[in-house]
Write a protein that holds these residues in place. Structure first.
Motif, PDB file in Angstrom:
ATOM      1  N   GLY A 190       0.698  -1.293  -0.056  1.00  0.00           N
ATOM      2  CA  GLY A 190      -0.053  -0.259  -0.031  1.00  0.00           C
ATOM      3  C   GLY A 190       0.841   1.270  -0.087  1.00  0.00           C
ATOM      4  O   GLY A 190       0.189   2.395   0.000  1.00  0.00           O
ATOM      5  N   LYS A 191       2.055   1.123  -0.223  1.00  0.00           N
ATOM      6  CA  LYS A 191       2.851   2.376  -0.083  1.00  0.00           C
ATOM      7  C   LYS A 191       3.739   2.432  -1.481  1.00  0.00           C
ATOM      8  O   LYS A 191       3.869   1.491  -2.169  1.00  0.00           O
TER       9      LYS A 191
ATOM     10  N   THR B 176       9.937  -3.268   7.296  1.00  0.00           N
ATOM     11  CA  THR B 176       9.349  -4.542   6.668  1.00  0.00           C
ATOM     12  C   THR B 176       8.979  -4.199   5.381  1.00  0.00           C
ATOM     13  O   THR B 176       7.891  -2.997   5.248  1.00  0.00           O
ATOM     14  N   ALA B 177       9.299  -4.877   4.164  1.00  0.00           N
ATOM     15  CA  ALA B 177       9.013  -4.375   2.932  1.00  0.00           C
ATOM     16  C   ALA B 177       9.778  -5.448   1.789  1.00  0.00           C
ATOM     17  O   ALA B 177      10.533  -6.154   2.219  1.00  0.00           O
TER      18      ALA B 177
END
Length: 124
Positions: free
Chosen positions: A42-43, A91-92
């Motif tokens: 979502g980013k 986190t990604a």
């Protein structure tokens, strides 16, 4: 065909460390720089770190400065990202990208080659 393959991701507790690798293979290409980006669900994709091939100058996002270190191994045509003191907000999916001519490291359209990414998950 140029391939960038990331590895080293995984699940780690907050405060822990991981080392990511980005290996280049296939057709030889002129590299101006190599960078790491990350994208959380979502980013937007965000710049993490870069290393200039000519002199190994390094650049970091403020959010990772002092915790992450980018380095390279010319013989292996590989770039590394050492990540220490990891936080849940790190986190990604982490992606490697290659810049083949001079340009703004932060601007994703400047990058010609991208890897598929490796998941990093930091638990609290």
């Amino acid at each position: 065909q140029v391939q960038l393959v990331e590895s080293g991701g995984g699940l780690v507790q907050a405060g822990g460390s991981l080392r990511l690798s980005c290996a280049a293979s296939g057709r030889t290409f002129s590299s101006y720089g190599r960078s790491w980006f990350r994208q959380a669900p979502g980013k937007e994709r965000e710049f993490v770190a870069a290393i200039r091939w000519s002199d190994s100058s390094t650049y970091y996002a403020d959010s990772v400065k002092g915790r992450f270190t980018i380095s390279r191994d010319n013989a292996k045509n590989t770039v590394y990202l050492q990540m220490n003191s990891l936080k849940p907000e790190d986190t990604a999916v982490y992606l490697c990208a290659a810049l083949t001519s001079s340009g703004n490291y932060y601007y994703t359209p400047n990058y010609r080659y991208w890897g598929q990414g490796t998941q990093v998950t930091v638990s609290s």
